[in-house]
Design an enzyme around this catalytic site. Sequence first.
Site, PDB file in Angstrom:
ATOM      1  N   LYS A   1       1.018  -0.983   0.196  1.00  0.00           N
ATOM      2  CA  LYS A   1       0.022  -0.014   0.052  1.00  0.00           C
ATOM      3  C   LYS A   1       1.069   1.527  -0.140  1.00  0.00           C
ATOM      4  O   LYS A   1       0.818   2.530  -0.697  1.00  0.00           O
ATOM      5  CB  LYS A   1      -1.002  -0.262   0.906  1.00  0.00           C
TER       6      LYS A   1
ATOM      7  N   ASP B   1     -11.339   2.941   4.375  1.00  0.00           N
ATOM      8  CA  ASP B   1     -11.223   1.191   4.368  1.00  0.00           C
ATOM      9  C   ASP B   1     -12.497   1.296   3.305  1.00  0.00           C
ATOM     10  O   ASP B   1     -13.425   0.584   2.945  1.00  0.00           O
ATOM     11  CB  ASP B   1     -11.397   0.722   5.065  1.00  0.00           C
TER      12      ASP B   1
ATOM     13  N   GLN C   1      -4.687  -2.347   9.778  1.00  0.00           N
ATOM     14  CA  GLN C   1      -4.393  -3.428   9.047  1.00  0.00           C
ATOM     15  C   GLN C   1      -5.806  -4.552   9.895  1.00  0.00           C
ATOM     16  O   GLN C   1      -5.247  -4.763  10.646  1.00  0.00           O
ATOM     17  CB  GLN C   1      -3.397  -3.640   8.745  1.00  0.00           C
TER      18      GLN C   1
HETATM   19  N1  LIG Z   1      -8.323  -2.955   7.229  1.00  0.00           N
HETATM   20  C1  LIG Z   1      -7.815  -3.261   6.366  1.00  0.00           C
HETATM   21  N2  LIG Z   1      -7.869  -3.140   4.497  1.00  0.00           N
HETATM   22  C2  LIG Z   1      -8.059  -4.770   3.967  1.00  0.00           C
HETATM   23  O1  LIG Z   1      -8.233  -3.612   2.839  1.00  0.00           O
HETATM   24  C3  LIG Z   1      -7.643  -5.156   4.100  1.00  0.00           C
HETATM   25  C4  LIG Z   1      -6.818  -5.851   5.386  1.00  0.00           C
HETATM   26  N3  LIG Z   1      -7.320  -4.956   6.091  1.00  0.00           N
HETATM   27  N4  LIG Z   1      -6.209  -7.409   5.257  1.00  0.00           N
HETATM   28  C5  LIG Z   1      -6.600  -7.312   4.751  1.00  0.00           C
HETATM   29  C6  LIG Z   1      -6.746  -7.897   3.662  1.00  0.00           C
HETATM   30  C7  LIG Z   1      -6.233  -8.662   2.165  1.00  0.00           C
HETATM   31  N5  LIG Z   1      -5.605  -7.634   1.207  1.00  0.00           N
HETATM   32  C8  LIG Z   1      -5.127  -7.371  -0.120  1.00  0.00           C
HETATM   33  C9  LIG Z   1      -5.413  -6.245  -0.487  1.00  0.00           C
HETATM   34  C10 LIG Z   1      -4.368  -6.551  -1.294  1.00  0.00           C
HETATM   35  C11 LIG Z   1      -3.725  -7.627  -2.370  1.00  0.00           C
HETATM   36  C12 LIG Z   1      -3.265  -7.920  -3.703  1.00  0.00           C
HETATM   37  O2  LIG Z   1      -3.140  -6.878  -4.024  1.00  0.00           O
HETATM   38  N6  LIG Z   1      -2.879  -8.991  -3.956  1.00  0.00           N
HETATM   39  C13 LIG Z   1      -1.804  -9.100  -4.910  1.00  0.00           C
HETATM   40  C14 LIG Z   1      -0.668 -10.877  -4.690  1.00  0.00           C
HETATM   41  C15 LIG Z   1      -0.331 -10.631  -3.017  1.00  0.00           C
HETATM   42  C16 LIG Z   1       0.370 -11.469  -2.916  1.00  0.00           C
HETATM   43  O3  LIG Z   1       1.231 -12.432  -4.456  1.00  0.00           O
HETATM   44  O4  LIG Z   1       1.320 -11.885  -1.942  1.00  0.00           O
HETATM   45  C17 LIG Z   1      -2.959  -9.733  -6.334  1.00  0.00           C
HETATM   46  O5  LIG Z   1      -3.751 -10.026  -5.247  1.00  0.00           O
HETATM   47  O6  LIG Z   1      -2.016  -9.897  -7.036  1.00  0.00           O
HETATM   48  C18 LIG Z   1      -3.734  -9.277  -1.834  1.00  0.00           C
HETATM   49  C19 LIG Z   1      -4.921  -8.727   0.123  1.00  0.00           C
HETATM   50  C20 LIG Z   1      -7.027  -6.458   2.200  1.00  0.00           C
HETATM   51  N7  LIG Z   1      -6.882  -6.024   2.992  1.00  0.00           N
END
Ligand SMILES: Nc1nc(=O)c2c([nH]1)NC[C@@H]1CN(c3ccc(C(=O)N[C@@H](CCC(=O)O)C(=O)O)cc3)C=[N+]21
Length: 293
Positions: free
Chosen positions: A53, A120, A97
């Site tokens: 982020k 969020d 988070q």
């Molecule tokens: N307050 C809060 N807000 C959130 O938005 C939040 C959170 N807590 N806790 C955890 C989850 C999970 N999450 C992700 C966001 C982007 C990818 C992302 O960009 N993933 C990449 C791959 C990353 C990798 O390879 O590990 C993709 O899908 O291409 C993953 C997971 C947001 N979250």
Amino acid sequence: MTAQILDGKATAAAIKSELATRVAELKSRGVTPGLGTLLVGDDVGSQKYVAGKHRDCAQVGIASIQRELPATATQEKIEAVVRELNEDPACTGYIVQLPLPKGIDTGRVLELIDPAKDADGLAPMSLGKLVLNQEAALPCTPNGILALLRRHGVETKGAHLTVVGRGMTVGRSIGLLFTRREVNATVTLCHTGTRDLSAQLRQADIIVAAAGAPHIVRPEDVKPGAAVLDVGVSRDESGKIVGDVHPGVAEVAGWVAPNPGGVGPMTRALLLQNVVEAAERQAGVRDTADHAG
Ligand SMILES: Nc1nc(=O)c2c([nH]1)NC[C@@H]1CN(c3ccc(C(=O)N[C@@H](CCC(=O)O)C(=O)O)cc3)C=[N+]21
């Protein structure tokens, strides 16, 4: 038939470049948007997400405010940092988070977030405004899914959306967004109490799989030509991401969002959009009228 790809990586990049223009505009008015993150504990996955982020922020010119607490932090300490972020004028939007360590009352923490700074869209006031169709930060993953569909020309009006999973970040709120008049989908929310999941999936024009159950959506459950978006993040023994959607679905569906590379990058891009829009509101360059549906 092989499905067309809903390319979240490329679409997120396009959104980020548009946001960079809006950030430059804000800066010319003397306002610098700043994203705060509060990370509690030392979960490696969470550390990676938060780092991602801040990398995104740097790309679009948003300032970063990073706060970290040990896994042993008390409820009072976490709440104190939230209050500091509420007070910090450099922080125009922030996230706590999730998940927070065991024993912490997450609901109480989210309630303390200044609604004007909720990046969020998951704090109670933002979710309430979503119900009431009033302008507020929208939950990033549902809003990212909508943007991904729109930018690929996938029709939502009159479409039947079936969602698997009733978690707070996706399932609980996506129906409120997709039943808005300007989106106009019909929404079915499935969960572990659903009697015949296959029957619910087979009627769907759009499937959002957000259960965290590996390969729960199988090729035989998918209507030919449907759009299928995988939000599931489980890991196999080797640590590789396994989604909620079976890979064979790509042979039946008309559109698939890959995982990784689909919804994840969109979630991050829409988080930045919330930060920019909050800064625009705070700077008085964005109207705050009700968005009556
Ligand atoms: N307050 C809060 N807000 C959130 O938005 C939040 C959170 N807590 N806790 C955890 C989850 C999970 N999450 C992700 C966001 C982007 C990818 C992302 O960009 N993933 C990449 C791959 C990353 C990798 O390879 O590990 C993709 O899908 O291409 C993953 C997971 C947001 N979250």
